[in-house]
Write a protein that holds these residues in place. Sequence first.
Motif, PDB file in Angstrom:
ATOM      1  N   ASP A 167      35.062  37.696  44.030  1.00 38.75           N
ATOM      2  CA  ASP A 167      35.120  37.568  42.572  1.00 38.75           C
ATOM      3  C   ASP A 167      35.090  38.926  41.874  1.00 38.75           C
ATOM      4  O   ASP A 167      35.837  39.138  40.905  1.00 38.75           O
ATOM      5  N   TYR A 168      34.236  39.821  42.351  1.00 38.99           N
ATOM      6  CA  TYR A 168      34.187  41.162  41.769  1.00 38.99           C
ATOM      7  C   TYR A 168      34.899  42.190  42.644  1.00 38.99           C
ATOM      8  O   TYR A 168      35.850  42.837  42.204  1.00 38.99           O
ATOM      9  N   GLN A 169      34.471  42.333  43.888  1.00 39.98           N
ATOM     10  CA  GLN A 169      35.028  43.394  44.722  1.00 39.98           C
ATOM     11  C   GLN A 169      36.523  43.218  44.972  1.00 39.98           C
ATOM     12  O   GLN A 169      37.273  44.196  44.956  1.00 39.98           O
ATOM     13  N   GLY A 170      36.967  41.992  45.192  1.00 40.09           N
ATOM     14  CA  GLY A 170      38.393  41.765  45.384  1.00 40.09           C
ATOM     15  C   GLY A 170      39.196  42.111  44.148  1.00 40.09           C
ATOM     16  O   GLY A 170      40.210  42.812  44.216  1.00 40.09           O
ATOM     17  N   ASN A 171      38.731  41.625  43.000  1.00 37.71           N
ATOM     18  CA  ASN A 171      39.447  41.930  41.756  1.00 37.71           C
ATOM     19  C   ASN A 171      39.379  43.416  41.416  1.00 37.71           C
ATOM     20  O   ASN A 171      40.337  43.977  40.886  1.00 37.71           O
ATOM     21  N   ARG A 172      38.263  44.041  41.741  1.00 43.54           N
ATOM     22  CA  ARG A 172      38.168  45.480  41.493  1.00 43.54           C
ATOM     23  C   ARG A 172      39.204  46.238  42.332  1.00 43.54           C
ATOM     24  O   ARG A 172      39.848  47.168  41.828  1.00 43.54           O
ATOM     25  N   LEU A 173      39.378  45.837  43.591  1.00 43.70           N
ATOM     26  CA  LEU A 173      40.397  46.483  44.423  1.00 43.70           C
ATOM     27  C   LEU A 173      41.795  46.263  43.854  1.00 43.70           C
ATOM     28  O   LEU A 173      42.629  47.179  43.857  1.00 43.70           O
ATOM     29  N   VAL A 174      42.068  45.051  43.377  1.00 43.77           N
ATOM     30  CA  VAL A 174      43.373  44.780  42.769  1.00 43.77           C
ATOM     31  C   VAL A 174      43.611  45.722  41.589  1.00 43.77           C
ATOM     32  O   VAL A 174      44.676  46.337  41.465  1.00 43.77           O
TER      33      VAL A 174
END
Length: 211
Positions: free
Chosen positions: A86-93
């Motif tokens: 939710d956070y780390q994945g979207n932050r990488l995107v």
Amino acid sequence: MPTTLIFGASRGLGRAFTDQALRQGHRVVALVRNADMAAELQTLGVEVVQGDALDAAAVAQACLLAGSEARVVSTLGSFRQAQPVDYQGNRLVIDEMERAGLKRLLLVTSLGCGDSWQYLPERAREAFGHEVRLKSLAESWLQTSSLEWTIVRPAGLQDGEATGKALLSQGQEVHGLVRRQDVALQGLQLLTSEQALGQIYAIGEPGLQRS
């Protein structure tokens, strides 16, 4: 032919965005972790990068394949997973989009994020509060990035064909349900709207009943 890069494309809301983008004749690129799901999407004409949204190299590869003119949709989320995206994945995107020169992102989170936390019922806070807080962090990371962004916070999600009755709203208390296909239809429209830049919307369908 517009290019739409989708993170979270293989199931749920992300799959609805994939289906609608294909129906509208888009070139669709997706990052998919599961091999069987990747193969299924490829048979539909999706250009797939197989990898994990928590892997910066895989996210970067998907951005490179899509190209700098692609518009991006992220529906990444996880419920009580050991490694929530939710956070780390979207932050990488967000970070890899900036590095690759992609500009336009539609981030789909949920009701209760950010300033709508006050409207989230106590039972929902207990059930989904952790994920909502992580999604709120993703929203903040996006809002302080260099990207051209729009955020959509859906009500409770329901399968089924689009009804065409879902409503976008801002600054209002929203509850209830909305069809995933309606969120995808309106979300793709927001991706091409200049008026939607830098805006946060809730989306729900008044009166929609559980099927």
